[in-house]
Design a protein around this motif. Structure first.
Motif, PDB file in Angstrom:
ATOM      1  N   VAL A 126     -49.935  41.976 -11.476  1.00 49.75           N
ATOM      2  CA  VAL A 126     -49.152  41.031 -12.267  1.00 49.75           C
ATOM      3  C   VAL A 126     -49.029  39.726 -11.479  1.00 49.75           C
ATOM      4  CG1 VAL A 126     -46.950  40.596 -13.395  1.00 49.75           C
ATOM      5  CG2 VAL A 126     -47.864  42.918 -13.307  1.00 49.75           C
ATOM      6  N   PRO A 127     -49.564  38.603 -11.979  1.00 50.64           N
ATOM      7  CA  PRO A 127     -49.465  37.341 -11.238  1.00 50.64           C
ATOM      8  C   PRO A 127     -48.017  36.868 -11.163  1.00 50.64           C
ATOM      9  CG  PRO A 127     -50.334  36.959 -13.435  1.00 50.64           C
ATOM     10  CD  PRO A 127     -50.281  38.440 -13.251  1.00 50.64           C
ATOM     11  N   PRO A 128     -47.607  36.311 -10.030  1.00 48.25           N
ATOM     12  CA  PRO A 128     -46.225  35.838  -9.904  1.00 48.25           C
ATOM     13  C   PRO A 128     -45.972  34.616 -10.771  1.00 48.25           C
ATOM     14  CG  PRO A 128     -47.507  35.212  -7.982  1.00 48.25           C
ATOM     15  CD  PRO A 128     -48.396  36.101  -8.803  1.00 48.25           C
ATOM     16  N   SER A 129     -44.755  34.505 -11.274  1.00 54.02           N
ATOM     17  CA  SER A 129     -44.327  33.340 -12.043  1.00 54.02           C
ATOM     18  C   SER A 129     -43.606  32.365 -11.122  1.00 54.02           C
ATOM     19  CB  SER A 129     -43.399  33.754 -13.190  1.00 54.02           C
ATOM     20  OG  SER A 129     -44.066  34.613 -14.085  1.00 54.02           O
ATOM     21  N   LYS A 130     -43.864  31.068 -11.319  1.00 53.30           N
ATOM     22  CA  LYS A 130     -43.270  30.030 -10.472  1.00 53.30           C
ATOM     23  C   LYS A 130     -42.514  29.043 -11.355  1.00 53.30           C
ATOM     24  CE  LYS A 130     -47.435  29.256  -9.234  1.00 53.30           C
ATOM     25  NZ  LYS A 130     -48.676  28.682  -8.661  1.00 53.30           N
ATOM     26  N   TRP A 131     -41.288  28.719 -10.942  1.00 52.81           N
ATOM     27  CA  TRP A 131     -40.455  27.777 -11.689  1.00 52.81           C
ATOM     28  C   TRP A 131     -39.951  26.712 -10.725  1.00 52.81           C
ATOM     29  CZ3 TRP A 131     -40.231  29.001 -16.857  1.00 52.81           C
ATOM     30  CH2 TRP A 131     -40.555  30.316 -17.204  1.00 52.81           C
ATOM     31  N   VAL A 132     -40.129  25.448 -11.099  1.00 50.52           N
ATOM     32  CA  VAL A 132     -39.671  24.323 -10.272  1.00 50.52           C
ATOM     33  C   VAL A 132     -38.763  23.444 -11.126  1.00 50.52           C
ATOM     34  CG1 VAL A 132     -40.338  22.304  -8.920  1.00 50.52           C
ATOM     35  CG2 VAL A 132     -41.770  24.360  -8.891  1.00 50.52           C
ATOM     36  N   ARG A 133     -37.584  23.151 -10.600  1.00 43.90           N
ATOM     37  CA  ARG A 133     -36.636  22.295 -11.310  1.00 43.90           C
ATOM     38  C   ARG A 133     -36.115  21.187 -10.399  1.00 43.90           C
ATOM     39  NH1 ARG A 133     -34.484  27.213 -13.292  1.00 43.90           N
ATOM     40  NH2 ARG A 133     -34.542  27.812 -11.110  1.00 43.90           N
ATOM     41  N   LEU A 134     -35.797  20.048 -10.982  1.00 38.00           N
ATOM     42  CA  LEU A 134     -35.137  18.943 -10.284  1.00 38.00           C
ATOM     43  C   LEU A 134     -33.761  18.772 -10.908  1.00 38.00           C
ATOM     44  CD1 LEU A 134     -38.041  16.300 -10.228  1.00 38.00           C
ATOM     45  CD2 LEU A 134     -37.580  18.099  -8.572  1.00 38.00           C
ATOM     46  N   LEU A 135     -32.760  18.499 -10.072  1.00 37.96           N
ATOM     47  CA  LEU A 135     -31.389  18.405 -10.573  1.00 37.96           C
ATOM     48  C   LEU A 135     -30.597  17.424  -9.728  1.00 37.96           C
ATOM     49  CD1 LEU A 135     -29.313  19.644 -12.582  1.00 37.96           C
ATOM     50  CD2 LEU A 135     -28.757  21.304 -10.816  1.00 37.96           C
ATOM     51  N   THR A 136     -29.890  16.499 -10.408  1.00 32.25           N
ATOM     52  CA  THR A 136     -28.993  15.556  -9.731  1.00 32.25           C
ATOM     53  C   THR A 136     -27.579  15.800 -10.233  1.00 32.25           C
ATOM     54  OG1 THR A 136     -30.715  13.879  -9.476  1.00 32.25           O
ATOM     55  CG2 THR A 136     -28.440  13.132  -9.340  1.00 32.25           C
ATOM     56  N   LEU A 137     -26.626  15.897  -9.311  1.00 34.77           N
ATOM     57  CA  LEU A 137     -25.222  16.143  -9.636  1.00 34.77           C
ATOM     58  C   LEU A 137     -24.348  15.031  -9.079  1.00 34.77           C
ATOM     59  CD1 LEU A 137     -25.038  19.930  -8.658  1.00 34.77           C
ATOM     60  CD2 LEU A 137     -25.398  19.002 -10.941  1.00 34.77           C
ATOM     61  N   GLY A 138     -23.269  14.737  -9.779  1.00 32.74           N
ATOM     62  CA  GLY A 138     -22.280  13.792  -9.265  1.00 32.74           C
ATOM     63  C   GLY A 138     -21.297  14.523  -8.379  1.00 32.74           C
ATOM     64  N   ASP A 139     -21.339  14.253  -7.076  1.00 31.21           N
ATOM     65  CA  ASP A 139     -20.449  14.922  -6.132  1.00 31.21           C
ATOM     66  C   ASP A 139     -19.112  14.183  -6.045  1.00 31.21           C
ATOM     67  OD1 ASP A 139     -19.683  16.817  -4.292  1.00 31.21           O
ATOM     68  OD2 ASP A 139     -20.432  15.679  -2.585  1.00 31.21           O
ATOM     69  N   SER A 140     -19.161  12.877  -5.795  1.00 32.75           N
ATOM     70  CA  SER A 140     -17.976  12.014  -5.806  1.00 32.75           C
ATOM     71  C   SER A 140     -18.431  10.648  -6.296  1.00 32.75           C
ATOM     72  CB  SER A 140     -17.367  11.926  -4.398  1.00 32.75           C
ATOM     73  OG  SER A 140     -16.277  11.028  -4.384  1.00 32.75           O
ATOM     74  N   TYR A 141     -18.270  10.403  -7.580  1.00 33.36           N
ATOM     75  CA  TYR A 141     -18.792   9.199  -8.225  1.00 33.36           C
ATOM     76  C   TYR A 141     -17.584   8.437  -8.780  1.00 33.36           C
ATOM     77  CZ  TYR A 141     -22.749   6.703 -10.423  1.00 33.36           C
ATOM     78  OH  TYR A 141     -23.702   5.780 -10.779  1.00 33.36           O
ATOM     79  N   ILE A 142     -17.170   7.365  -8.100  1.00 30.40           N
ATOM     80  CA  ILE A 142     -15.894   6.718  -8.374  1.00 30.40           C
ATOM     81  C   ILE A 142     -16.090   5.254  -8.780  1.00 30.40           C
ATOM     82  CG2 ILE A 142     -13.624   6.148  -7.428  1.00 30.40           C
ATOM     83  CD1 ILE A 142     -14.127   9.139  -7.660  1.00 30.40           C
ATOM     84  N   PHE A 143     -15.358   4.837  -9.810  1.00 34.51           N
ATOM     85  CA  PHE A 143     -15.306   3.440 -10.238  1.00 34.51           C
ATOM     86  C   PHE A 143     -13.883   2.918 -10.045  1.00 34.51           C
ATOM     87  CE2 PHE A 143     -18.677   5.312 -12.830  1.00 34.51           C
ATOM     88  CZ  PHE A 143     -19.708   4.391 -12.669  1.00 34.51           C
ATOM     89  N   LYS A 144     -13.739   1.850  -9.247  1.00 38.42           N
ATOM     90  CA  LYS A 144     -12.434   1.195  -9.152  1.00 38.42           C
ATOM     91  C   LYS A 144     -12.200   0.339 -10.402  1.00 38.42           C
ATOM     92  CE  LYS A 144     -12.534   0.788  -4.091  1.00 38.42           C
ATOM     93  NZ  LYS A 144     -12.485  -0.167  -2.949  1.00 38.42           N
ATOM     94  N   ILE A 145     -10.929   0.214 -10.810  1.00 38.99           N
ATOM     95  CA  ILE A 145     -10.618  -0.623 -11.977  1.00 38.99           C
ATOM     96  C   ILE A 145      -9.473  -1.585 -11.649  1.00 38.99           C
ATOM     97  CG2 ILE A 145     -11.405   1.129 -13.594  1.00 38.99           C
ATOM     98  CD1 ILE A 145      -8.549   1.786 -14.220  1.00 38.99           C
TER      99      ILE A 145
END
Length: 394
Positions: A375-394
């Motif tokens: 059984v040939p192995p399956s390969k999955w590749v993903r890219l992901l960007t998350l907001g860790d601390s994303y702040i807007f002053k007002i």
């Protein structure tokens, strides 16, 4: 935290606190590292880590802890080495809280990307499943720390990334990961243009770097379970294009009237990219009793969280080049001019699939299967960007 002669340590994963207690002087880093290892081992054996999983697999987790620790002394923290000693069969539980699993476990989006939630399966499978195909999951995950001034100028932008791997492979094969050929590492290498540039790179002990300097190929012999192949930072002088801009207009000139706040969020991603689970949190004056929102379109909700005194504006999806806006009337009876100081800053949270700010990419994934599996192995590749601390002053 320390009380009397007892020290308490904790980490939060999957919405749960994992707590360690010691009455002796021990290294805080050691305890935090142990708690993190316990989390990863439990996740490897159970598939996902949340309250329902813990309840369903309490006997298995107790058995794991009994092997990991012996009268407070650390014994075994490797998934592969623990497998021969664990007799309990894991109970598979479907993860419902996708966002939390992505932020902490990195493989919480499988039901949106990969069929049958394959990456949420435990590494130890019941006997009737042992013949299933072997699979490999690779995630490039970047977390952004951004601070934007009230006039829209960028004060701070940091990106911390990881290449994570979760292996269900049999036969202990070698895996080759090809990164950008024009990738530059550390500041002592000469970078040019907007090509991917990384700094402060560290690699897992199972990574062979002999080819990396010349061909940018990582050779990995992955252990079973989930681990970080590589961690890195994006250099401060690298031109980072932030994915979101926010325009804020506040009308509070008359203290006898409610405060009107208009927020316009613009997505600066490429047109073929989009962000999901976008959340904006706006702190409001403590005397606020309610809000009246007006939103620009469907797929959006806004609620007043009275216990935290903030507005939570949620947007299901924002595509590249798209703008969404919301007008919020803040009902704050008896407010004064100083109440304006309690407004803001705006905190942004989001997920972006198939996009990373650094430009890092996986050119190829090759598995050298010495077991000659039919059984040939399956390969999955993903890219992901998350907001860790994303702040807007007002």
């Amino acid at each position: 935290m320390k009380e009397d002669e007892t020290s308490f340590y904790h980490i939060k994963r999957g919405g749960l606190y994992i707590v360690g207690i010691s009455r002796h002087e021990v290294s805080s880093i050691l305890v935090i590292e142990l708690l993190t290892k316990i989390y990863h081992v439990c996740k490897d054996f159970c598939g996902v880590f949340n309250e329902e999983t813990v309840r369903s697999n309490i006997v298995l987790i107790y058995e794991l802890l009994d092997e990991i620790l012996d009268f407070g002394h650390i014994q075994i923290v490797s998934t592969e080495k623990l497998k021969p000693y664990i007799q309990s069969v894991p109970v598979t539980v479907r993860s419902e809280d996708t966002r939390d699993q992505v932020a902490t476990g990195l493989f919480g989006l499988e039901h949106r990307i990969t069929p049958n939630q394959a990456a949420d399966q435990p590494c130890t499978k019941p006997r009737h499943q042992e013949g299933r195909k072997h699979e490999l999951f690779v995630d490039v995950v970047e977390k952004m720390t951004v601070l934007v001034n009230a006039d829209g100028t960028l004060e701070r932008a940091e990106v911390n990334g990881q290449i994570n791997m979760k292996s269900f492979l049999t036969g202990n094969p070698d895996v080759k990961l090809g990164l950008n050929e024009d990738l530059t590492i550390n500041k002592d290498e000469q970078g040019y243009g907007n090509h991917a540039q990384l700094d402060r790179c560290s690699f897992h002990q199972c990574v062979d770097l002999r080819e990396f300097a010349t061909t940018r190929i990582l050779t990995v012999r992955p252990p079973e379970g989930e681990f970080s192949v590589m961690t890195y930072q994006v250099p401060e002088d690298f031109p980072i294009s932030i994915p979101f801009r926010l325009i804020t207009v506040v009308n509070d000139t008359d203290v006898n009237r409610d405060i009107d706040v208009r927020l316009k969020l613009r997505c600066e991603l490429p047109i073929n990219s989009h962000a999901v689970n976008v959340k904006l949190k706006l702190p409001v004056p403590k005397i606020t009793t309610n809000i009246s929102p007006q939103l620009s379109g469907p797929g959006q909700t806004a609620v007043f969280q009275s216990n935290e005194k903030c507005i939570l504006w949620q947007i299901n999806k924002v595509s590249g080049g798209m703008e969404v806006s919301g007008t919020f009337r803040i009902i704050a009876p008896g407010r004064t001019k100083s109440s304006r100081l309690e407004l803001g800053p705006v905190a942004l949270d989001f997920e972006i699939s198939n996009y990373v700010c650094s430009g890092l990419r996986i050119r190829f994934v090759k598995i050298f299967d010495r077991s000659q599996s039919l059984v040939p192995p399956s390969k999955w590749v993903r890219l992901l960007t998350l907001g860790d601390s994303y702040i807007f002053k007002i």
